[in-house]
Motif scaffolding. Structure first.
Motif, PDB file in Angstrom:
ATOM      1  N   ARG A 128     -16.660  -3.585   4.425  1.00  0.00           N
ATOM      2  CA  ARG A 128     -16.088  -2.203   4.309  1.00  0.00           C
ATOM      3  C   ARG A 128     -15.855  -1.765   5.987  1.00  0.00           C
ATOM      4  NH1 ARG A 128     -19.632   0.827  -0.495  1.00  0.00           N
ATOM      5  NH2 ARG A 128     -18.289   2.758  -0.106  1.00  0.00           N
ATOM      6  N   LYS A 148     -15.391   6.927  10.106  1.00  0.00           N
ATOM      7  CA  LYS A 148     -14.252   7.015   9.077  1.00  0.00           C
ATOM      8  C   LYS A 148     -14.122   8.283   8.519  1.00  0.00           C
ATOM      9  CE  LYS A 148     -14.619   2.574   6.916  1.00  0.00           C
ATOM     10  NZ  LYS A 148     -14.471   1.726   5.568  1.00  0.00           N
ATOM     11  N   GLY A 184      -6.204   1.499   3.221  1.00  0.00           N
ATOM     12  CA  GLY A 184      -4.648   1.219   3.357  1.00  0.00           C
ATOM     13  C   GLY A 184      -3.937   2.228   2.446  1.00  0.00           C
ATOM     14  N   VAL A 185      -4.153   2.384   1.076  1.00  0.00           N
ATOM     15  CA  VAL A 185      -3.613   3.013   0.346  1.00  0.00           C
ATOM     16  C   VAL A 185      -4.166   4.542   0.480  1.00  0.00           C
ATOM     17  CG1 VAL A 185      -3.192   3.748  -1.948  1.00  0.00           C
ATOM     18  CG2 VAL A 185      -3.472   1.585  -1.453  1.00  0.00           C
ATOM     19  N   THR A 227       2.237   1.850  -3.428  1.00  0.00           N
ATOM     20  CA  THR A 227       0.794   2.278  -4.456  1.00  0.00           C
ATOM     21  C   THR A 227       0.796   3.729  -4.179  1.00  0.00           C
ATOM     22  OG1 THR A 227       0.007  -0.085  -4.463  1.00  0.00           O
ATOM     23  CG2 THR A 227      -1.437   1.748  -4.988  1.00  0.00           C
ATOM     24  N   GLY A 281       0.853  -2.114 -11.006  1.00  0.00           N
ATOM     25  CA  GLY A 281       2.029  -3.017 -10.510  1.00  0.00           C
ATOM     26  C   GLY A 281       3.156  -1.946 -10.122  1.00  0.00           C
ATOM     27  N   GLN A 331       0.830  -1.261   0.008  1.00  0.00           N
ATOM     28  CA  GLN A 331      -0.142   0.028   0.088  1.00  0.00           C
ATOM     29  C   GLN A 331       0.793   1.255   0.208  1.00  0.00           C
ATOM     30  OE1 GLN A 331      -2.275  -1.323   3.607  1.00  0.00           O
ATOM     31  NE2 GLN A 331      -3.919  -1.908   2.141  1.00  0.00           N
ATOM     32  N   TYR A 367     -19.321   9.999   0.745  1.00  0.00           N
ATOM     33  CA  TYR A 367     -19.732   9.558  -0.638  1.00  0.00           C
ATOM     34  C   TYR A 367     -20.622   8.772  -0.558  1.00  0.00           C
ATOM     35  CZ  TYR A 367     -15.793   6.375  -0.551  1.00  0.00           C
ATOM     36  OH  TYR A 367     -14.783   5.221  -0.312  1.00  0.00           O
ATOM     37  N   PHE A 377      -6.402   3.834  -9.776  1.00  0.00           N
ATOM     38  CA  PHE A 377      -5.558   2.789  -9.392  1.00  0.00           C
ATOM     39  C   PHE A 377      -6.323   1.688  -8.804  1.00  0.00           C
ATOM     40  CE2 PHE A 377      -5.538   3.531  -4.758  1.00  0.00           C
ATOM     41  CZ  PHE A 377      -5.588   4.672  -4.744  1.00  0.00           C
ATOM     42  N   LEU A 386      -2.540   3.375 -13.177  1.00  0.00           N
ATOM     43  CA  LEU A 386      -1.459   2.947 -12.424  1.00  0.00           C
ATOM     44  C   LEU A 386      -1.750   1.457 -11.944  1.00  0.00           C
ATOM     45  CD1 LEU A 386       0.759   4.841 -10.951  1.00  0.00           C
ATOM     46  CD2 LEU A 386      -0.356   4.339  -8.799  1.00  0.00           C
ATOM     47  N   THR A 443     -14.941   9.531   2.264  1.00  0.00           N
ATOM     48  CA  THR A 443     -15.112   8.186   2.501  1.00  0.00           C
ATOM     49  C   THR A 443     -16.833   8.045   2.931  1.00  0.00           C
ATOM     50  OG1 THR A 443     -14.382   6.562   4.108  1.00  0.00           O
ATOM     51  CG2 THR A 443     -14.191   8.794   4.993  1.00  0.00           C
ATOM     52  N   ARG A 444     -16.883   6.846   4.059  1.00  0.00           N
ATOM     53  CA  ARG A 444     -18.541   6.873   4.349  1.00  0.00           C
ATOM     54  C   ARG A 444     -18.608   6.762   6.031  1.00  0.00           C
ATOM     55  NH1 ARG A 444     -20.459   1.627   3.634  1.00  0.00           N
ATOM     56  NH2 ARG A 444     -18.693   1.112   4.616  1.00  0.00           N
TER      57      ARG A 444
HETATM   58  N1  NAP Z   1      -2.566  -0.182  -9.004  1.00  0.00           N
HETATM   59  C1  NAP Z   1      -2.030  -0.812  -7.851  1.00  0.00           C
HETATM   60  O1  NAP Z   1      -0.644  -1.386  -8.184  1.00  0.00           O
HETATM   61  C2  NAP Z   1      -2.856  -1.219  -6.910  1.00  0.00           C
HETATM   62  C3  NAP Z   1      -2.067  -1.977  -5.831  1.00  0.00           C
HETATM   63  C4  NAP Z   1      -2.633  -1.957  -4.474  1.00  0.00           C
HETATM   64  C5  NAP Z   1      -3.977  -1.669  -4.381  1.00  0.00           C
HETATM   65  N2  NAP Z   1      -4.515  -1.280  -5.494  1.00  0.00           N
HETATM   66  C6  NAP Z   1      -6.104  -0.987  -5.537  1.00  0.00           C
HETATM   67  O2  NAP Z   1      -6.263   0.108  -4.684  1.00  0.00           O
HETATM   68  C7  NAP Z   1      -7.592   0.070  -3.814  1.00  0.00           C
HETATM   69  C8  NAP Z   1      -7.320   0.334  -2.315  1.00  0.00           C
HETATM   70  O3  NAP Z   1      -6.756  -0.762  -1.809  1.00  0.00           O
HETATM   71  P1  NAP Z   1      -6.321  -1.120  -0.461  1.00  0.00           P
HETATM   72  O4  NAP Z   1      -5.316  -2.060   0.063  1.00  0.00           O
HETATM   73  O5  NAP Z   1      -6.104   0.354   0.175  1.00  0.00           O
HETATM   74  O6  NAP Z   1      -7.733  -1.399   0.087  1.00  0.00           O
HETATM   75  P2  NAP Z   1      -8.523  -1.019   1.517  1.00  0.00           P
HETATM   76  O7  NAP Z   1      -7.769  -0.874   2.531  1.00  0.00           O
HETATM   77  O8  NAP Z   1      -9.404  -2.437   1.638  1.00  0.00           O
HETATM   78  O9  NAP Z   1      -9.500  -0.072   1.088  1.00  0.00           O
HETATM   79  C9  NAP Z   1     -10.522  -0.156   0.209  1.00  0.00           C
HETATM   80  C10 NAP Z   1     -11.480   0.698   0.539  1.00  0.00           C
HETATM   81  O10 NAP Z   1     -12.268   0.792  -0.644  1.00  0.00           O
HETATM   82  C11 NAP Z   1     -13.710   1.278  -0.163  1.00  0.00           C
HETATM   83  N3  NAP Z   1     -14.668   0.679  -0.943  1.00  0.00           N
HETATM   84  C12 NAP Z   1     -15.490   1.258  -1.897  1.00  0.00           C
HETATM   85  N4  NAP Z   1     -16.480   0.170  -2.039  1.00  0.00           N
HETATM   86  C13 NAP Z   1     -16.175  -1.004  -1.604  1.00  0.00           C
HETATM   87  C14 NAP Z   1     -16.659  -2.406  -1.744  1.00  0.00           C
HETATM   88  N5  NAP Z   1     -17.666  -2.723  -2.816  1.00  0.00           N
HETATM   89  N6  NAP Z   1     -15.949  -3.469  -1.045  1.00  0.00           N
HETATM   90  C15 NAP Z   1     -15.011  -3.155  -0.390  1.00  0.00           C
HETATM   91  N7  NAP Z   1     -14.401  -1.692  -0.261  1.00  0.00           N
HETATM   92  C16 NAP Z   1     -14.949  -0.953  -0.790  1.00  0.00           C
HETATM   93  C17 NAP Z   1     -13.782   1.074   1.220  1.00  0.00           C
HETATM   94  O11 NAP Z   1     -13.675   2.264   2.008  1.00  0.00           O
HETATM   95  P3  NAP Z   1     -14.963   3.084   2.132  1.00  0.00           P
HETATM   96  O12 NAP Z   1     -15.733   2.449   3.147  1.00  0.00           O
HETATM   97  O13 NAP Z   1     -14.222   4.565   2.808  1.00  0.00           O
HETATM   98  O14 NAP Z   1     -15.713   3.469   0.798  1.00  0.00           O
HETATM   99  C18 NAP Z   1     -12.442   0.140   1.684  1.00  0.00           C
HETATM  100  O15 NAP Z   1     -12.138   0.594   3.005  1.00  0.00           O
HETATM  101  C19 NAP Z   1      -7.952  -1.356  -4.140  1.00  0.00           C
HETATM  102  O16 NAP Z   1      -9.200  -1.151  -5.300  1.00  0.00           O
HETATM  103  C20 NAP Z   1      -6.876  -2.019  -4.657  1.00  0.00           C
HETATM  104  O17 NAP Z   1      -7.346  -3.097  -5.639  1.00  0.00           O
HETATM  105  C21 NAP Z   1      -4.100  -1.116  -6.565  1.00  0.00           C
END
Ligand code: NAP
Length: 227
Positions: A217, A96, A71-72, A47, A179, A44, A111, A152, A177, A91-92
């Motif tokens: 979530r 949060k 996380g990110v 990223t 990987g 995270q 949101y 991302f 973005l 956020t929601r």
């Molecule tokens: N591009 C890359 O290289 C890369 C690398 C790592 C992660 N990512 C992506 O970055 C995003 C965030 O990753 P993270 O590790 O920070 O994840 P995380 O900590 O699980 O955070 C994801 C957040 O997305 C929101 N969300 C909105 N709709 C959701 C749903 N239907 N189910 C679950 N969560 C939902 C939630 O926040 P709210 O309750 O505030 O809405 C949740 O806390 C993910 O989409 C992940 O796939 C991309």
């Protein structure tokens, strides 16, 4: 942990969870970080750093961070604030939103409330990971002529849906973005001084519960599985 007491971190070559993994290019964890902080920064953190860089955040920019306590997202709030931006955390729910404020967000917006974007001033940089209608509203908030959206992820399950004519017609840009992992990126994340939010730490045998928490979530920051 190595026989001589060094802690090493890295991303395994294969998918899934495991109690043991082969790391081809491990990075040493500095003493300033706990194991869990290192785990949070490994993926995270790298990223978030890449997303902030892609957004070319300048002092005074209005920067929207979706899922600002994830996380990110929680690291992006810190990075944008550090860059001198006006951080708008999206956020929601009250819990949060309060965490986003504590992280340094200047404005917070829920949101999950229909029409959430209506009262916001234009956004210079949108850091977008939720997808679907949320990402579309972030896109629509971009400042005409200069706005930049960094895409991302789409945690909500549906990617951002925009027409190419919307992009060039408004003179905005979208950067994708994917990987961001490399040993150099991990070293940068470990040295970044970012403070990850450490959420729940569950035993590996509780992986199903971890998935339930993510899907509902209800997590903030990094959810850790301990082998
Ligand atoms: N591009 C890359 O290289 C890369 C690398 C790592 C992660 N990512 C992506 O970055 C995003 C965030 O990753 P993270 O590790 O920070 O994840 P995380 O900590 O699980 O955070 C994801 C957040 O997305 C929101 N969300 C909105 N709709 C959701 C749903 N239907 N189910 C679950 N969560 C939902 C939630 O926040 P709210 O309750 O505030 O809405 C949740 O806390 C993910 O989409 C992940 O796939 C991309």
């Amino acid at each position: 942990m190595t026989a001589d007491g060094r802690r090493l971190a890295g991303v395994p070559t294969g998918p899934g969870y495991a109690s043991h993994a082969v790391l081809t290019e491990p990075v040493e964890v500095p003493d300033t970080l706990s194991d869990h902080e290192a785990a949070a920064l490994l993926s995270q953190g790298t990223t978030a750093l890449a997303a902030a860089r892609a957004g070319r955040i300048a002092p005074g920019d209005r920067v929207l961070v979706e899922a600002a306590t994830g996380g990110v997202g929680s690291l992006l709030v810190q990075l944008a604030s550090r860059a001198g931006a006006i951080v708008v955390a999206a956020t929601r729910g009250a819990h949060k939103l309060a965490i986003a404020s504590q992280l340094g967000a200047h404005e917070v917006v829920d949101y999950s409330v229909p029409g959430w974007s209506a009262g916001l001033e234009p956004i210079d940089v949108a850091l977008s990971s939720v997808g679907g209608a949320t990402a579309r509203e972030s896109f629509d908030l971009l400042r005409t002529g200069t706005g930049r959206l960094v895409l991302f992820g789409y945690a909500g399950g549906a990617p951002l849906d925009v027409d190419a004519s919307d992009v060039f017609g408004r003179g905005v840009s979208i950067t994708g973005l994917w990987g961001t992992y490399s040993t150099d990126a991990v070293r940068e994340a470990f040295a970044s001084g970012l403070s990850p939010i450490l959420g729940a730490a569950l035993p590996l045998s509780d992986a199903a519960r971890a998935h339930y928490l993510l899907e509902s979530r209800s997590t903030t920051g990094k959810l850790i599985l301990v082998p």
